[in-house]
Design an enzyme around this catalytic site. Structure first.
Site, PDB file in Angstrom:
ATOM      1  N   ARG A  82      35.651  12.249  -9.636  1.00 59.21           N
ATOM      2  CA  ARG A  82      35.419  11.281  -8.567  1.00 59.21           C
ATOM      3  C   ARG A  82      33.992  11.518  -8.071  1.00 59.21           C
ATOM      4  NH1 ARG A  82      39.029  10.467  -3.126  1.00 59.21           N
ATOM      5  NH2 ARG A  82      38.376  12.630  -2.690  1.00 59.21           N
ATOM      6  N   GLU A 133      42.189   2.088  -0.862  1.00 59.81           N
ATOM      7  CA  GLU A 133      42.074   2.873   0.367  1.00 59.81           C
ATOM      8  C   GLU A 133      41.925   2.035   1.624  1.00 59.81           C
ATOM      9  OE1 GLU A 133      39.776   6.804  -0.703  1.00 59.81           O
ATOM     10  OE2 GLU A 133      38.607   5.101  -1.450  1.00 59.81           O
ATOM     11  N   ASP A 170      27.862  10.915 -18.737  1.00 60.21           N
ATOM     12  CA  ASP A 170      26.929  11.554 -19.655  1.00 60.21           C
ATOM     13  C   ASP A 170      27.216  13.050 -19.788  1.00 60.21           C
ATOM     14  OD1 ASP A 170      25.627   9.236 -20.275  1.00 60.21           O
ATOM     15  OD2 ASP A 170      23.842   9.638 -19.062  1.00 60.21           O
ATOM     16  N   HIS A 184      34.460  14.515  -1.695  1.00 58.46           N
ATOM     17  CA  HIS A 184      34.839  15.356  -0.560  1.00 58.46           C
ATOM     18  C   HIS A 184      34.906  16.840  -0.900  1.00 58.46           C
ATOM     19  CE1 HIS A 184      35.602  11.928   1.968  1.00 58.46           C
ATOM     20  NE2 HIS A 184      36.556  11.460   1.186  1.00 58.46           N
ATOM     21  N   ASP A 210      43.196   7.831   3.673  1.00 59.29           N
ATOM     22  CA  ASP A 210      42.339   6.689   4.007  1.00 59.29           C
ATOM     23  C   ASP A 210      43.157   5.420   4.232  1.00 59.29           C
ATOM     24  OD1 ASP A 210      39.545   7.472   4.096  1.00 59.29           O
ATOM     25  OD2 ASP A 210      39.758   7.996   1.993  1.00 59.29           O
TER      26      ASP A 210
END
Length: 260
Positions: free
Chosen positions: A73, A152, A87, A48, A178
């Site tokens: 996230r 969520e 990575d 987001h 959420d």
């Protein structure tokens, strides 16, 4: 210097209260400021937040120099998105929008190299210490990665105990917005339906010696949630700090001008 990832996972397992923050402005400088404020961990939010995957490396290095653990996230829990963040050097992953223990079990495999998981093996990446980790040493990298699964939805809530039981899941992290919306009580964080959901997440974590996490914005809510049993607590986001600080400064100036 102690590896922030290794130290963070050990502290999570020890049950220590750990305080973090969300970085969503898309600014490495703002992310570094958050780390320098003394937070234990900073999450770069690609789901987001304003940052993109191409800007992630700058965020990770900015956070790392402060000693805070740099978590990510990703846009989704897909293997390639998770693997790309690792990575580039993420200390751990916050996996969004998982509904079942089966999905969580698969997501955990994306965090680790074989034979413990199915993360792609590329040892010249930052996540593998730029070649300093040999093929026989990938277990040490696997050991340090922090796995955080978001709770969520009602489906995830119903399977919280099974999710907490999964080896490699270190934190069950509630997304209040959420979860409250999906429970039919949008933004009503004092509703008993929502509070009962929080208690069930904490109970699942306690039963399996995992950490219960949550993102909070109201300082008045910090104490009650810590008392409830949450130990991995996000204390807001850079976006909120800027907005609230700007509004407070302007309100103080306007109030002062009226008094003169």
């Amino acid at each position: 210097m102690t590896n922030p990832a290794s130290a963070l996972r050990a502290r999570i397992r020890a049950g220590a209260p750990l305080f973090g923050v969300w970085a969503g402005l898309g600014s490495p400088l703002a992310a570094e400021l958050l780390g320098r404020a003394g937070f234990d961990w900073v999450v770069v939010d690609l789901e987001h937040g304003a940052a993109t995957e191409s800007e992630l490396l700058a965020h990770l290095t900015a956070i790392e120099v402060t000693g805070a653990a740099a978590l990510v996230r990703p846009q989704s829990g897909e293997r390639l998105r998770v693997g790309r963040a690792l990575d580039l050097g993420a200390a751990g992953i916050v996996v969004p929008r998982l509904d079942t223990a089966e999905q969580a079990r698969e997501a955990v495999t994306f965090l680790r190299y074989p034979p413990d998981g199915q993360r792609g093996v590329a040892l010249l990446t930052r996540g593998a210490r730029l070649g300093a980790v040999g093929h026989g040493e990938v277990a040490y990298v696997n050991r340090d990665i922090v796995g955080i699964v978001q709770i969520e939805t009602p489906s995830a809530l119903n399977e919280a105990d099974q999710i907490a039981a999964i080896d490699g899941v270190d934190v069950l992290f509630v997304g209040p917005a959420d979860l409250s919306h999906s429970l039919g009580v949008p933004g009503r964080f004092d509703d008993e339906t929502y509070l009962a959901a929080l208690r069930s997440v904490v109970d699942a974590c306690r039963a399996h010696h995992k950490a219960a996490g949550i993102l909070l914005y109201d300082p008045a809510s910090f104490g009650p949630h810590l008392e409830m049993g949450f130990t991995f607590v996000g204390l807001g986001a850079d976006l909120a700090f800027v907005a609230n600080g700007a509004k407070a400064a302007l309100a103080a100036a306007k109030s002062g001008s009226k008094a003169t």
